[in-house]
Design an enzyme around this catalytic site. Structure first.
Site, short mmCIF file in Angstrom:
data_model
loop_
_atom_site.label_atom_id
_atom_site.label_comp_id
_atom_site.label_asym_id
_atom_site.label_seq_id
_atom_site.Cartn_x
_atom_site.Cartn_y
_atom_site.Cartn_z
CG ASN A 41 -48.98 -63.84 -87.73
OD1 ASN A 41 -49.69 -62.98 -87.19
ND2 ASN A 41 -47.99 -64.45 -87.13
CG HIS A 58 -51.80 -65.38 -83.25
ND1 HIS A 58 -52.13 -64.29 -84.01
CD2 HIS A 58 -50.47 -65.61 -83.46
CE1 HIS A 58 -51.07 -63.88 -84.67
NE2 HIS A 58 -50.05 -64.66 -84.35
CB CYS A 86 -48.74 -62.27 -82.51
SG CYS A 86 -47.71 -62.05 -83.96
N1 COA Z 1 -40.75 -72.14 -99.45
C1 COA Z 1 -40.10 -73.27 -99.70
N2 COA Z 1 -39.24 -73.83 -98.82
C2 COA Z 1 -39.08 -73.18 -97.65
C3 COA Z 1 -39.74 -72.00 -97.33
C4 COA Z 1 -40.61 -71.47 -98.31
N3 COA Z 1 -41.31 -70.34 -98.11
N4 COA Z 1 -39.38 -71.61 -96.10
C5 COA Z 1 -38.51 -72.53 -95.64
N5 COA Z 1 -38.33 -73.50 -96.58
C6 COA Z 1 -37.47 -74.64 -96.52
C7 COA Z 1 -36.41 -74.53 -95.48
O1 COA Z 1 -35.30 -73.80 -95.99
C8 COA Z 1 -36.08 -75.97 -95.21
O2 COA Z 1 -35.21 -76.42 -96.21
P1 COA Z 1 -33.93 -77.33 -95.84
O3 COA Z 1 -34.50 -78.56 -95.19
O4 COA Z 1 -33.29 -77.57 -97.14
O5 COA Z 1 -33.13 -76.50 -94.88
C9 COA Z 1 -37.41 -76.69 -95.40
O6 COA Z 1 -38.24 -75.77 -96.12
C10 COA Z 1 -38.10 -77.06 -94.13
O7 COA Z 1 -38.04 -75.95 -93.26
P2 COA Z 1 -38.66 -76.02 -91.85
O8 COA Z 1 -38.33 -74.78 -91.11
O9 COA Z 1 -38.35 -77.34 -91.22
O10 COA Z 1 -40.21 -76.03 -92.19
P3 COA Z 1 -41.40 -76.14 -91.20
O11 COA Z 1 -42.28 -77.26 -91.59
O12 COA Z 1 -40.96 -76.05 -89.77
O13 COA Z 1 -42.21 -74.80 -91.49
C11 COA Z 1 -42.57 -72.57 -90.70
C12 COA Z 1 -41.58 -73.53 -91.34
C13 COA Z 1 -41.93 -71.19 -90.63
C14 COA Z 1 -43.82 -72.51 -91.56
C15 COA Z 1 -42.92 -73.10 -89.30
O14 COA Z 1 -41.75 -73.36 -88.57
C16 COA Z 1 -43.77 -72.14 -88.54
O15 COA Z 1 -44.91 -71.89 -88.87
N6 COA Z 1 -43.26 -71.59 -87.40
C17 COA Z 1 -43.98 -70.66 -86.60
C18 COA Z 1 -43.98 -69.33 -87.30
C19 COA Z 1 -44.95 -68.38 -86.71
O16 COA Z 1 -46.13 -68.64 -86.75
N7 COA Z 1 -44.46 -67.27 -86.18
C20 COA Z 1 -45.24 -66.24 -85.65
C21 COA Z 1 -45.82 -66.67 -84.37
S1 COA Z 1 -46.57 -65.29 -83.63
#
Ligand code: COA
Length: 322
Positions: A279, A249, A113
């Site tokens: 993304n 980004h 990225c």
């Molecule tokens: N729909 C519904 N629920 C979802 C889900 C989806 N698409 N994806 C995950 N969940 C659930 C999880 O399983 C978790 O459930 P649990 O508490 O029962 O285990 C709950 O939602 C919360 O998950 P969590 O990981 O704490 O959510 P979050 O607020 O951290 O958001 C991301 C998750 C992936 C959106 C976030 O961590 C993120 O954006 N990370 C960076 C990712 C990124 O940008 N990567 C590329 C960088 S170059």
């Protein structure tokens, strides 16, 4: 002294739209969850017979047109991609052939990225040293091909697209500075665990998928992308108020907002396009730049700070006077 200047931008998104509502029928999720946690409303998916070079070519031709040059003026192509059409030749060579050029260097760089920033940093050095006068720099991805569409933790985040700039030699900047960093200690937080040399059977089977520790990546992205804003303005003897636009980004609106808050950047100066395409990895920054140029926000003379962060980890920035 020779400097490089961006003289044209281009962007391309495939026609097929995959909305959050569509994802509700594919995985256990809701429109609301995706939009509130990521800011993404829809992403684009390349057609089965559409490849990274096709997206790259479309964005490149728009940048060529915007720069009012002929493709034959190009004497360097650098393509940032993680999703090359073939193991070899490089996507840049495939693009060179499409554009009708030959002889000059064309090669890919791989920094996921952050790839566009790495490609821009390399091309800027070619131009500054006189090794090229008219570079085409592209970020292009068919990231949907390395996503497990049954994994709700990752599949809601990514999409396909391409963005490009023409970088020409000039007697004033232009690209004021570029800043590139990598730290392989974090290789296990965001990765595709297969390649040509390792587990190639999974590539053949079409199960080479992106794997991510979302929370950890989130924290690192915010820290690295806000710190590099300070590094970039300080290297140029400037303050943050001297920046007209921040183009980060486009991974997640919450990351973008947290970066802006930590770096104390006025939210009105931050370009956000993530809702439309998710993304798109190396394509994200040039796509957002192109959007902001075409809608009139970014204008000649504006100072623009571009920045990216991704797997590796790898992250980078560029300060540009348009
Ligand atoms: N729909 C519904 N629920 C979802 C889900 C989806 N698409 N994806 C995950 N969940 C659930 C999880 O399983 C978790 O459930 P649990 O508490 O029962 O285990 C709950 O939602 C919360 O998950 P969590 O990981 O704490 O959510 P979050 O607020 O951290 O958001 C991301 C998750 C992936 C959106 C976030 O961590 C993120 O954006 N990370 C960076 C990712 C990124 O940008 N990567 C590329 C960088 S170059």
């Amino acid at each position: 002294m020779i400097f490089s200047r961006i003289t044209g931008t281009g962007g391309y998104l495939p026609d097929r739209v995959l909305t959050n509502k569509d994802l509700e029928t594919m995985i256990d999720t809701t429109e609301q969850w995706i939009e509130s946690r990521t800011g993404i409303r829809e992403r684009r998916i390349a057609a089965d017979d559409e490849f990274t070079v096709d997206l790259a070519e479309r964005s490149a031709l728009k940048a060529v047109e915007a720069a009012a040059i002929e493709p034959r003026a190009i004497d360097l192509i650098v393509v940032a991609t993680t999703t090359a059409d073939q193991v070899f030749p490089s996507t840049a060579c495939l693009l060179q052939q499409r554009l009708g050029g030959e002889g000059y260097p064309a090669f890919d760089v791989q920094a996921v990225c952050a790839g566009f920033l790495f490609a821009l940093g390399v091309a800027d050095k070619f131009v500054r040293t006189g090794a090229a006068r008219c570079a085409l720099v592209v970020g292009a991805e068919t990231f949907s091909r390395i996503i497990d569409w049954t994994d709700r933790r990752t599949c809601v985040l990514f999409g396909d697209g391409a963005g490009a700039v023409i970088l020409q030699a000039g007697d004033r900047p232009g690209v004021m500075s570029t800043h590139l960093h990598s730290d392989g200690r974090y290789k296990d937080l965001l990765y595709v665990p297969v390649g040509v040399s390792r587990n190639f059977s999974k590539v053949r089977a079409g199960t080479a998928y992106t794997t991510m520790e979302g929370g950890e990546v989130f924290r690192w992205a915010v820290t690295a992308m806000s710190d590099i804003i300070d590094e970039t303005v300080q290297a140029n003897g400037l303050g943050k108020d001297d920046i007209d636009w921040l183009i980060p980004h486009q991974a997640n609106i919450r990351i973008i907002n947290a970066v802006g808050a930590r770096a104390k950047i006025d939210p009105d100066k931050v370009v956000v396009t993530v809702s439309r395409h998710g993304n798109t990895s190396a394509a994200s920054v040039p796509l957002a730049l192109d959007q902001a140029v075409r809608d009139g926000r970014v204008q000649a003379g504006h100072r623009v700070l571009l920045e990216g962060f991704g797997g590796g980890f790898a992250w980078g920035s560029a300060l540009i006077t348009m």
